[in-house]
Scaffold this motif. Structure first.
Motif, short mmCIF file in Angstrom:
data_model
loop_
_atom_site.label_atom_id
_atom_site.label_comp_id
_atom_site.label_asym_id
_atom_site.label_seq_id
_atom_site.Cartn_x
_atom_site.Cartn_y
_atom_site.Cartn_z
N ASN A 72 0.81 -1.21 0.00
CA ASN A 72 0.00 0.00 0.00
C ASN A 72 0.85 1.26 0.00
OD1 ASN A 72 -2.44 -1.29 -0.11
ND2 ASN A 72 -2.79 -1.25 2.10
N ASN A 73 2.13 1.14 0.31
CA ASN A 73 3.03 2.29 0.25
C ASN A 73 3.53 2.40 -1.19
OD1 ASN A 73 4.70 4.42 0.77
ND2 ASN A 73 6.15 3.27 2.03
N SER A 74 2.64 2.80 -2.08
CA SER A 74 2.94 2.86 -3.50
C SER A 74 2.06 3.92 -4.15
CB SER A 74 2.69 1.50 -4.16
OG SER A 74 1.35 1.08 -3.97
N ASP A 75 2.32 4.19 -5.40
CA ASP A 75 1.59 5.24 -6.10
C ASP A 75 0.15 4.79 -6.35
OD1 ASP A 75 0.61 7.21 -7.90
OD2 ASP A 75 2.66 7.62 -8.54
N PRO A 76 -0.83 5.55 -5.87
CA PRO A 76 -2.23 5.15 -6.05
C PRO A 76 -2.65 5.07 -7.51
CG PRO A 76 -2.09 7.39 -5.24
CD PRO A 76 -0.72 6.82 -5.12
N GLU A 77 -1.89 5.70 -8.38
CA GLU A 77 -2.21 5.61 -9.80
C GLU A 77 -2.12 4.17 -10.30
OE1 GLU A 77 -0.76 7.50 -14.10
OE2 GLU A 77 0.14 8.20 -12.22
N GLN A 78 -1.31 3.34 -9.60
CA GLN A 78 -1.11 1.95 -10.01
C GLN A 78 -2.07 0.98 -9.33
OE1 GLN A 78 2.99 1.23 -9.04
NE2 GLN A 78 3.77 2.63 -10.60
N TRP A 79 -2.88 1.46 -8.42
CA TRP A 79 -3.75 0.56 -7.67
C TRP A 79 -4.90 0.04 -8.54
CZ3 TRP A 79 -4.55 3.54 -2.39
CH2 TRP A 79 -3.30 3.68 -1.77
N GLY A 80 -5.15 -1.24 -8.43
CA GLY A 80 -6.26 -1.82 -9.18
C GLY A 80 -7.14 -2.74 -8.38
N ASN A 81 -6.79 -2.96 -7.10
CA ASN A 81 -7.54 -3.93 -6.30
C ASN A 81 -7.76 -3.44 -4.88
OD1 ASN A 81 -8.83 -6.38 -5.67
ND2 ASN A 81 -6.91 -7.36 -5.08
N PRO A 82 -8.65 -2.44 -4.68
CA PRO A 82 -9.43 -1.76 -5.72
C PRO A 82 -8.75 -0.48 -6.18
CG PRO A 82 -10.25 -1.14 -3.59
CD PRO A 82 -9.09 -2.06 -3.33
N PRO A 83 -9.14 0.06 -7.33
CA PRO A 83 -8.64 1.37 -7.73
C PRO A 83 -9.28 2.47 -6.88
CG PRO A 83 -10.31 0.60 -9.27
CD PRO A 83 -10.07 -0.53 -8.29
N TRP A 88 -8.29 11.55 -5.78
CA TRP A 88 -7.72 11.22 -4.48
C TRP A 88 -6.19 11.10 -4.52
CZ3 TRP A 88 -11.04 6.76 -1.92
CH2 TRP A 88 -12.37 7.20 -1.80
N TRP A 89 -5.62 10.90 -5.68
CA TRP A 89 -4.20 10.56 -5.78
C TRP A 89 -3.29 11.58 -5.08
CZ3 TRP A 89 -3.88 9.06 -11.70
CH2 TRP A 89 -4.66 7.92 -11.92
N PRO A 90 -3.45 12.87 -5.31
CA PRO A 90 -2.55 13.82 -4.64
C PRO A 90 -2.61 13.73 -3.12
CG PRO A 90 -3.70 14.89 -6.46
CD PRO A 90 -4.36 13.56 -6.26
N ALA A 91 -3.82 13.57 -2.57
CA ALA A 91 -3.96 13.50 -1.12
C ALA A 91 -3.31 12.23 -0.56
CB ALA A 91 -5.44 13.55 -0.72
N ILE A 92 -3.42 11.13 -1.29
CA ILE A 92 -2.80 9.88 -0.84
C ILE A 92 -1.28 10.01 -0.86
CG2 ILE A 92 -2.45 7.45 -1.44
CD1 ILE A 92 -5.39 7.42 -2.37
N ARG A 93 -0.74 10.59 -1.93
CA ARG A 93 0.71 10.77 -2.00
C ARG A 93 1.20 11.69 -0.88
NH1 ARG A 93 -0.30 11.82 -8.09
NH2 ARG A 93 -0.10 9.75 -9.00
N GLU A 94 0.38 12.65 -0.52
CA GLU A 94 0.75 13.61 0.51
C GLU A 94 0.63 13.03 1.91
OE1 GLU A 94 1.98 17.19 2.20
OE2 GLU A 94 1.97 16.61 0.09
N SER A 95 -0.27 12.06 2.10
CA SER A 95 -0.64 11.64 3.46
C SER A 95 -0.20 10.23 3.84
CB SER A 95 -2.17 11.74 3.62
OG SER A 95 -2.62 13.04 3.34
N THR A 96 0.19 9.40 2.89
CA THR A 96 0.61 8.04 3.23
C THR A 96 1.73 8.09 4.27
OG1 THR A 96 0.02 7.14 1.06
CG2 THR A 96 1.65 5.92 2.35
N PRO A 191 12.08 -4.78 -18.10
CA PRO A 191 11.80 -3.34 -18.18
C PRO A 191 11.94 -2.68 -16.81
CG PRO A 191 9.75 -4.59 -18.23
CD PRO A 191 10.88 -5.60 -18.30
N GLU A 192 12.01 -1.36 -16.83
CA GLU A 192 12.05 -0.59 -15.59
C GLU A 192 10.85 0.35 -15.55
OE1 GLU A 192 15.79 1.43 -15.50
OE2 GLU A 192 16.83 -0.31 -14.63
N ALA A 193 10.52 0.80 -14.35
CA ALA A 193 9.39 1.71 -14.18
C ALA A 193 9.65 2.61 -12.99
CB ALA A 193 8.09 0.92 -13.97
N ASP A 194 9.00 3.76 -12.97
CA ASP A 194 9.09 4.67 -11.83
C ASP A 194 8.17 4.17 -10.73
OD1 ASP A 194 10.90 6.37 -13.02
OD2 ASP A 194 9.34 7.63 -13.92
N GLU A 195 8.67 4.13 -9.50
CA GLU A 195 7.91 3.66 -8.35
C GLU A 195 7.87 4.76 -7.29
OE1 GLU A 195 6.30 0.86 -8.13
OE2 GLU A 195 7.03 -0.05 -9.99
N GLY A 196 6.68 5.12 -6.84
CA GLY A 196 6.53 6.12 -5.79
C GLY A 196 6.22 5.48 -4.45
#
Length: 267
Positions: A72-83, A88-96, A191-196
């Motif tokens: 759950n300590n990840s970028d909410p943009e990547q969440w799918g279970n559930p999305p 909400w994404w900015p607030a989650i990145r700010e508050s996790t 491959p590589e990817a950006d991870e928040g």
């Protein structure tokens, strides 16, 4: 109306330890355990009894290791279970909350790892998403130095477990849970990817983005089926759970050959 009595397999600390020894778990070895408590049957003492039994089977010179991942300590943009909604994404990145090895609970990997994480003397690695916890004489050596930009690669506990000759115990869990296979992904073209994720720094909590090798358990069940077809895997039961026991090093080497053929990187 009375509740019918429980039926099925009764497990205790003693019976689980005995089953583990009969399977081939050896005193003094290092064991990476993936587990499902419910698969065992009715366990007297629950998760605590299972950890006690694992430590009994390993003895005072053995080391128990479990994944204590925090997906759950990840970028909410990547969440799918559930999305979650995009707004909400900015607030989650700010508050996790920032990852803290001492207090951040594990998630999505069952209840037994959380019991190990909080066990007296347990040590936990520092990666904010893919940490491991360990109890035993080798715990410090296995968990130290988990690089922030290496989830499950050469600078993670997986590589140390491989070098130490550890074995994997799938205790009611399937090959799709086998983190050892991920080490192979770092040794092939991937491959590589950006991870928040949220981390703690000397200046306080912050959201950071790092470039990482992409990892996926897609087709690990097929990989595991081929592996146990071609290589010696100890199989048996602990309580009602189907169990597999095999070396980390052999599993990684097999996956390193299998993945480029059966799951080539996307072009």
């Amino acid at each position: 109306m009375s509740t019918p009595p429980l039926t099925g397999t009764l497990c205790t600390r003693a019976t689980i330890a005995a089953d583990l020894r009969a399977l081939g778990v050896e005193p003094g070895e290092t064991l990476l355990v993936h587990s499902s408590l419910s698969s065992l049957g009715w366990v007297c003492g629950g998760r605590v009894a299972v950890v006690q039994a694992l430590l009994d089977a390993l003895g005072p010179e053995g080391t128990l290791v479990v994944p204590t991942h925090t997906g759950n300590n990840s970028d909410p943009e990547q969440w799918g279970n559930p999305p979650v909604p995009e707004e909400w994404w900015p607030a989650i990145r700010e508050s996790t909350p920032a990852y803290d090895p001492l207090t951040t609970p594990s998630g999505g990997i069952g209840v037994i790892p959380e019991a190990v994480r909080t066990w007296p003397g347990a040590l936990r690695s520092a990666h904010p998403q893919t940490s491991f916890a360990a109890v035993g004489p080798a715990a410090a050596a296995l968990t130290a130095g988990h690089a922030q930009d290496c989830r499950l690669g050469e600078r993670s506990p997986l590589a140390r477990l491989e070098k130490a000759g550890a074995r994997v115990l799938l205790l009611g869990a399937g090959f799709d849970s086998c983190t050892a296979f991920h080490l192979a992904e770092y040794r092939i073209e991937a491959p590589e990817a950006d991870e928040g994720r949220a981390v703690m720094t000397p200046l306080g909590r912050r959201w950071e983005v790092v470039r990482e090798t992409s990892i996926s358990s897609d087709r690990f069940d097929e990989l595991g089926a081929d592996y146990e077809r071609d290589r010696p895997v100890i199989r048996g039961r602990v309580g009602a759970a189907q169990v597999r026991l095999f070396p980390v090093a052999e599993a990684v080497a097999y996956a390193q050959r299998w993945l480029p053929v059966h799951r080539p990187p996307e072009v």
